[in-house]
Design an enzyme around this catalytic site. Structure first.
Site, PDB file in Angstrom:
ATOM      1  N   ARG A 104       1.605  -1.475  -0.242  1.00 49.24           N
ATOM      2  CA  ARG A 104       0.158   0.382   0.133  1.00 49.24           C
ATOM      3  C   ARG A 104       1.043   1.418   0.104  1.00 49.24           C
ATOM      4  O   ARG A 104       1.834   1.513   1.167  1.00 49.24           O
ATOM      5  CB  ARG A 104      -0.715   0.158   1.003  1.00 49.24           C
ATOM      6  CG  ARG A 104      -1.670  -1.027   1.244  1.00 49.24           C
ATOM      7  CD  ARG A 104      -3.117  -0.358   2.293  1.00 49.24           C
ATOM      8  NE  ARG A 104      -3.973  -1.561   2.109  1.00 49.24           N
ATOM      9  CZ  ARG A 104      -4.306  -2.219   2.743  1.00 49.24           C
ATOM     10  NH1 ARG A 104      -4.559  -1.426   3.791  1.00 49.24           N
ATOM     11  NH2 ARG A 104      -5.187  -2.962   3.174  1.00 49.24           N
TER      12      ARG A 104
ATOM     13  N   SER B  10      -7.789  -0.884   0.383  1.00 49.22           N
ATOM     14  CA  SER B  10      -9.220  -1.200   2.079  1.00 49.22           C
ATOM     15  C   SER B  10      -9.491   0.183   2.365  1.00 49.22           C
ATOM     16  O   SER B  10     -10.245   0.378   1.059  1.00 49.22           O
ATOM     17  CB  SER B  10      -8.826  -1.812   2.983  1.00 49.22           C
ATOM     18  OG  SER B  10      -9.230  -2.625   3.842  1.00 49.22           O
ATOM     19  N   HIS B  11     -10.042   0.363   3.305  1.00 43.38           N
ATOM     20  CA  HIS B  11     -10.234   1.475   3.885  1.00 43.38           C
ATOM     21  C   HIS B  11      -9.573   2.581   4.280  1.00 43.38           C
ATOM     22  O   HIS B  11      -9.717   3.756   4.436  1.00 43.38           O
ATOM     23  CB  HIS B  11     -11.063   1.066   5.258  1.00 43.38           C
ATOM     24  CG  HIS B  11      -9.206   0.734   6.095  1.00 43.38           C
ATOM     25  ND1 HIS B  11      -8.910  -0.428   5.493  1.00 43.38           N
ATOM     26  CD2 HIS B  11      -8.315   1.179   6.675  1.00 43.38           C
ATOM     27  CE1 HIS B  11      -7.659  -0.984   6.725  1.00 43.38           C
ATOM     28  NE2 HIS B  11      -7.448   0.581   6.810  1.00 43.38           N
TER      29      HIS B  11
ATOM     30  N   LYS C  78      -2.535  -6.329  -4.140  1.00 38.23           N
ATOM     31  CA  LYS C  78      -2.773  -7.970  -3.310  1.00 38.23           C
ATOM     32  C   LYS C  78      -2.355  -8.852  -3.449  1.00 38.23           C
ATOM     33  O   LYS C  78      -3.552  -8.790  -4.509  1.00 38.23           O
ATOM     34  CB  LYS C  78      -3.457  -7.476  -1.821  1.00 38.23           C
ATOM     35  CG  LYS C  78      -3.307  -9.195  -0.908  1.00 38.23           C
ATOM     36  CD  LYS C  78      -4.115  -8.580  -0.275  1.00 38.23           C
ATOM     37  CE  LYS C  78      -5.920  -8.985  -0.006  1.00 38.23           C
ATOM     38  NZ  LYS C  78      -6.633  -9.349   0.534  1.00 38.23           N
TER      39      LYS C  78
ATOM     40  N   ASP D 252     -16.573  -1.145   3.717  1.00 40.33           N
ATOM     41  CA  ASP D 252     -15.243  -0.589   4.036  1.00 40.33           C
ATOM     42  C   ASP D 252     -14.715  -0.557   2.294  1.00 40.33           C
ATOM     43  O   ASP D 252     -16.045  -0.794   1.195  1.00 40.33           O
ATOM     44  CB  ASP D 252     -14.526  -1.123   4.319  1.00 40.33           C
ATOM     45  CG  ASP D 252     -13.295  -2.620   3.702  1.00 40.33           C
ATOM     46  OD1 ASP D 252     -14.269  -3.239   3.112  1.00 40.33           O
ATOM     47  OD2 ASP D 252     -12.408  -2.401   3.797  1.00 40.33           O
TER      48      ASP D 252
ATOM     49  N   ASP E 156     -12.916  -2.151  -0.189  1.00 44.57           N
ATOM     50  CA  ASP E 156     -13.714  -2.983  -0.854  1.00 44.57           C
ATOM     51  C   ASP E 156     -13.740  -4.453  -0.571  1.00 44.57           C
ATOM     52  O   ASP E 156     -13.970  -5.897  -0.678  1.00 44.57           O
ATOM     53  CB  ASP E 156     -11.958  -3.958  -0.889  1.00 44.57           C
ATOM     54  CG  ASP E 156     -11.116  -3.789   0.259  1.00 44.57           C
ATOM     55  OD1 ASP E 156     -11.737  -3.142   0.924  1.00 44.57           O
ATOM     56  OD2 ASP E 156     -10.219  -5.036   0.854  1.00 44.57           O
TER      57      ASP E 156
ATOM     58  N   ASP F 219     -14.759  -5.872   1.959  1.00 45.68           N
ATOM     59  CA  ASP F 219     -14.545  -6.812   3.292  1.00 45.68           C
ATOM     60  C   ASP F 219     -14.433  -7.069   4.746  1.00 45.68           C
ATOM     61  O   ASP F 219     -14.865  -7.617   5.926  1.00 45.68           O
ATOM     62  CB  ASP F 219     -13.181  -7.884   2.978  1.00 45.68           C
ATOM     63  CG  ASP F 219     -11.931  -6.480   3.397  1.00 45.68           C
ATOM     64  OD1 ASP F 219     -11.741  -5.315   3.589  1.00 45.68           O
ATOM     65  OD2 ASP F 219     -10.137  -7.033   3.339  1.00 45.68           O
ATOM     66  N   ARG F 220     -14.633  -5.751   4.917  1.00 45.51           N
ATOM     67  CA  ARG F 220     -15.820  -4.973   6.724  1.00 45.51           C
ATOM     68  C   ARG F 220     -16.573  -4.886   6.444  1.00 45.51           C
ATOM     69  O   ARG F 220     -17.333  -4.546   5.347  1.00 45.51           O
ATOM     70  CB  ARG F 220     -14.600  -3.947   7.034  1.00 45.51           C
ATOM     71  CG  ARG F 220     -13.296  -3.606   6.982  1.00 45.51           C
ATOM     72  CD  ARG F 220     -11.859  -2.690   6.937  1.00 45.51           C
ATOM     73  NE  ARG F 220     -10.587  -2.927   7.647  1.00 45.51           N
ATOM     74  CZ  ARG F 220      -9.947  -2.094   8.116  1.00 45.51           C
ATOM     75  NH1 ARG F 220     -10.005  -1.324   9.265  1.00 45.51           N
ATOM     76  NH2 ARG F 220      -8.662  -3.147   8.292  1.00 45.51           N
TER      77      ARG F 220
ATOM     78  N   LYS G 163     -11.463 -12.032   4.781  1.00 43.76           N
ATOM     79  CA  LYS G 163     -12.893 -11.439   5.261  1.00 43.76           C
ATOM     80  C   LYS G 163     -14.506 -11.031   4.701  1.00 43.76           C
ATOM     81  O   LYS G 163     -13.747 -10.265   3.484  1.00 43.76           O
ATOM     82  CB  LYS G 163     -12.560 -10.565   6.262  1.00 43.76           C
ATOM     83  CG  LYS G 163     -11.998  -8.885   5.767  1.00 43.76           C
ATOM     84  CD  LYS G 163     -11.344  -8.048   7.710  1.00 43.76           C
ATOM     85  CE  LYS G 163     -10.377  -7.441   6.344  1.00 43.76           C
ATOM     86  NZ  LYS G 163      -9.218  -7.121   6.884  1.00 43.76           N
TER      87      LYS G 163
HETATM   88  C1  G1P Z   1      -5.228  -3.555   9.084  1.00 42.85           C
HETATM   89  C2  G1P Z   1      -6.679  -4.216  10.572  1.00 42.85           C
HETATM   90  C3  G1P Z   1      -6.461  -5.368  10.865  1.00 42.85           C
HETATM   91  C4  G1P Z   1      -6.397  -5.817   9.398  1.00 42.85           C
HETATM   92  C5  G1P Z   1      -5.556  -5.248   8.422  1.00 42.85           C
HETATM   93  C6  G1P Z   1      -6.649  -5.371   6.947  1.00 42.85           C
HETATM   94  O1  G1P Z   1      -3.879  -3.532   9.933  1.00 42.85           O
HETATM   95  O2  G1P Z   1      -5.588  -3.737  12.209  1.00 42.85           O
HETATM   96  O3  G1P Z   1      -7.199  -6.543  11.924  1.00 42.85           O
HETATM   97  O4  G1P Z   1      -6.347  -7.679   8.564  1.00 42.85           O
HETATM   98  O5  G1P Z   1      -6.125  -3.538   8.272  1.00 42.85           O
HETATM   99  O6  G1P Z   1      -8.124  -4.759   6.412  1.00 42.85           O
HETATM  100  P1  G1P Z   1      -2.367  -2.792  10.244  1.00 42.85           P
HETATM  101  O7  G1P Z   1      -2.189  -1.172   9.705  1.00 42.85           O
HETATM  102  O8  G1P Z   1      -3.274  -2.810  11.940  1.00 42.85           O
HETATM  103  O9  G1P Z   1      -1.154  -4.010  10.917  1.00 42.85           O
HETATM  104 ZN    ZN Z   2     -10.864  -3.912   3.594  1.00 47.14          ZN
END
Ligand code: G1P
Ligand code: ZN
Length: 543
Positions: A22, A113-114, A126, A277, A279, A281-282, A376
């Site tokens: 990322r 992701s988010h 990924k 979120d 993508d 998955d949340r 997820k």
């Molecule tokens: C964060 C979340 C983790 C999740 C990941 C991807 O990672 O804490 O649980 O799997 O995003 O969605 P972190 O930024 O804490 O490494």
């Molecule tokens: Zn995500």
């Protein structure tokens, strides 16, 4: 069309983190940046001749351009076929579903992701292996190693493929099949859940608001909730995926989905609220006047799994990441099944699911899912809750309160200190490390320390060891303080402080979590000198 071999030089820092590589869009757009990473990936994978690859992303800025590059490079490496979601869209869970259903060699997810999107936002890539799940560390480490010495990449000079029309086009010898982004996923959901019961629930006038946060879940939620399940139009809000997510931070938690939480707290709130979120998955689950904490949601799903046809046969086991609260552990104990504790990141659940050791998995970061795929799955969790609400006839708050009354409440919160100076963050972690050996038996915030260590995990399936997964201070009464550095941020360092208390007394279950955890938060700060070292007086985000 010809295949070109283009000279290149390495970029530093192409190390995949918790969930792929990322970086800022500006970094990804440098000529050769994406190409180098993809070449290193294909070199790691070895012979790809004739194989099928799945490619899709969350629709954020740079998604389409990145997909065109990947298609031309896949063609240059002899892939037989690439399945791409229409418009380049595939949610992360849908990609996992498609990889599995079509027995593909693997898949490439384009998403951060988010994290926010747009020209100044974040982008990510990924790789998922043939089981549909994130590549394990032995693959991501090798990709990183190869990025450090890369000198050429192979790419076809073919024109852009039309991603907006279903059907097959060719690049070199490779078929590019543009598939419906939703169909395979929707079919899988229909097999897992009691759609008749949910349809009947909506027909009775049940009201719901699903906030897709202008991200990838919009098309899925429109098709499944408003289409197949008959929820009224307007149930899905922010349902159009936008390249910049409308300028918002597409992370479904009470801070970033504050509008949804406010709606659910207002008079005449809908019966049920949920969000997903960037993508897809949340998930966040909200009832009237209550936002369900993610680990409670996992625990409640586990305790009620039998309401859903896909889980009627029972659960093999549960897994949760280490910083996630122990609420699911209590359900596992009652069910007589094992609850595994893994490092943060969905990739650690893959082996457990493949080996048939667990059915359900979850993380505190609003991630819940099962062995139906290897990611997820936001909408899956929402559909589970709808199935539970339909079958039980109860409201969300009643379900949560009854769950706490039976199992006790794991009061939980995560405090994030974002974009902290990297050296300050590492100094906080060093101080904690140094303190670890002397902590057992001492009193911290009025609790006695039972165990203090830097979490290490040995995968029970392949024996691989992951060290340095977070500082945990576990008290004799079940309370915990956990510190770790984020592996997904793109600016400075993010310190995550996780706080947990166990409360058995139902008379205290209604108290406010932050108030209950304030003593533990203060003890954590004293131990880590977090505020003094980072200069931050308060966390940037509390969830
Ligand atoms: C964060 C979340 C983790 C999740 C990941 C991807 O990672 O804490 O649980 O799997 O995003 O969605 P972190 O930024 O804490 O490494
Ligand atoms: Zn995500």
């Amino acid at each position: 069309m010809t295949i070109q071999v283009i000279p290149t030089t390495p970029f530093s820092g192409q190390k995949p983190g918790t969930s792929g590589l990322r970086k800022k869009v500006t970094e990804f757009r440098q000529p050769g940046y994406l190409e180098n990473f993809v070449q290193a990936l294909f070199n790691t994978l070895g012979d790809c001749a004739g194989q099928t690859l799945v490619v899709g992303g969350d629709g954020r800025y740079f998604n389409r351009q990145a997909i065109q590059v990947i298609l031309r490079m896949a063609a240059a490496h002899g892939f037989g076929k690439v399945l791409v979601g229409r418009g380049g869209i595939l949610s992360t869970p849908a990609l996992s579903c498609v990889v599995r259903k079509h027995a593909a060699f693997g898949g490439i997810v384009l998403s951060a992701s988010h994290n926010p999107g747009g020209p100044d936002g974040d982008f990510g890539i990924k790789y998922n292996i043939g089981n549909g799940g994130p590549a394990p560390e032995r693959i991501t480490d090798e990709v990183y190693r190869l990025t450090q010495s890369i000198d050429t990449y192979r790419i076809s000079d073919a024109a852009d493929a039309n991603l907006d029309q279903l059907g097959t086009v060719r690049i070199e010898q490779m078929d590019v099949e543009v598939i419906d982004s939703v169909a395979d996923y929707a079919q899988l959901m229909q097999r897992l859940f009691d759609f008749d019961a949910i349809r009947a629930l909506f027909a009775r006038g049940f009201t719901m608001r699903f906030d897709a946060m202008s991200a990838v879940t919009g098309p899925y939620a429109h098709a499944i909730l408003e289409g197949i399940l008959g929820a009224p139009a307007g149930t899905v809000i922010h349902g159009e995926p936008l390249e910049d997510f409308g300028g918002h931070h597409p992370d479904p938690n009470p801070v970033n989905a504050a509008g949804l939480v406010a709606l659910m707290n207002a008079p005449h709130a809908p019966d049920f609220g949920a969000a997903s979120d960037g993508d897809g998955d949340r998930n966040m689950i909200v009832g009237r006047g209550i936002a369900v904490s993610p680990a409670d949601s996992l625990a409640i799903i586990a305790a009620n799994a039998a309401v859903a046809p896909g889980y009627r046969a029972g659960l093999k086991g549960i897994a949760r990441s280490m910083p996630t609260s122990a609420a699911p552990d209590r359900v596992a104990e009652a069910l007589g099944i094992k609850c595994y504790e893994t490092p943060t990141g969905w990739k650690y659940f893959g082996n457990l699911m493949d080996a048939g050791l667990v059915t359900l998995c979850g993380e505190e970061s609003y991630g819940t899912g099962s062995d139906h795929i290897r990611e997820k799955d936001g909408l899956w969790a929402v559909l589970f809750w709808l199935n539970l609400l339909a079958v039980s006839g109860k409201a969300v708050d009643t379900i949560v309160n009854e769950h706490w009354a039976r199992f006790g409440r794991n009061v939980y919160s995560r405090h994030d200190y974002e974009a902290v100076d990297s050296e300050a963050a590492h100094s906080v972690m060093r101080r904690l490390h140094a303190a670890l050996p002397g902590l057992a038996g001492t009193s911290v915030g009025g609790h006695t320390v039972a165990l203090a260590d830097d979490f290490a995990y040995t995968d029970p399936v392949d024996g691989s060891v992951s060290l340095g997964q977070g500082i945990r201070i576990v008290m004799t009464d079940g309370a915990r303080i956990v510190f770790r550095l984020s592996g997904t941020g793109t600016e400075g360092a993010t310190i995550r402080l996780y706080l947990e208390l166990y409360e058995a007394d139902p008379a205290r279950h209604g108290l406010e979590a932050q108030a209950m955890l304030a003593g533990l938060a203060q003890a954590a700060d004293e131990l880590a000198q977090l505020k003094a070292t980072t200069g931050r007086q308060a966390p940037s985000v509390v969830t």
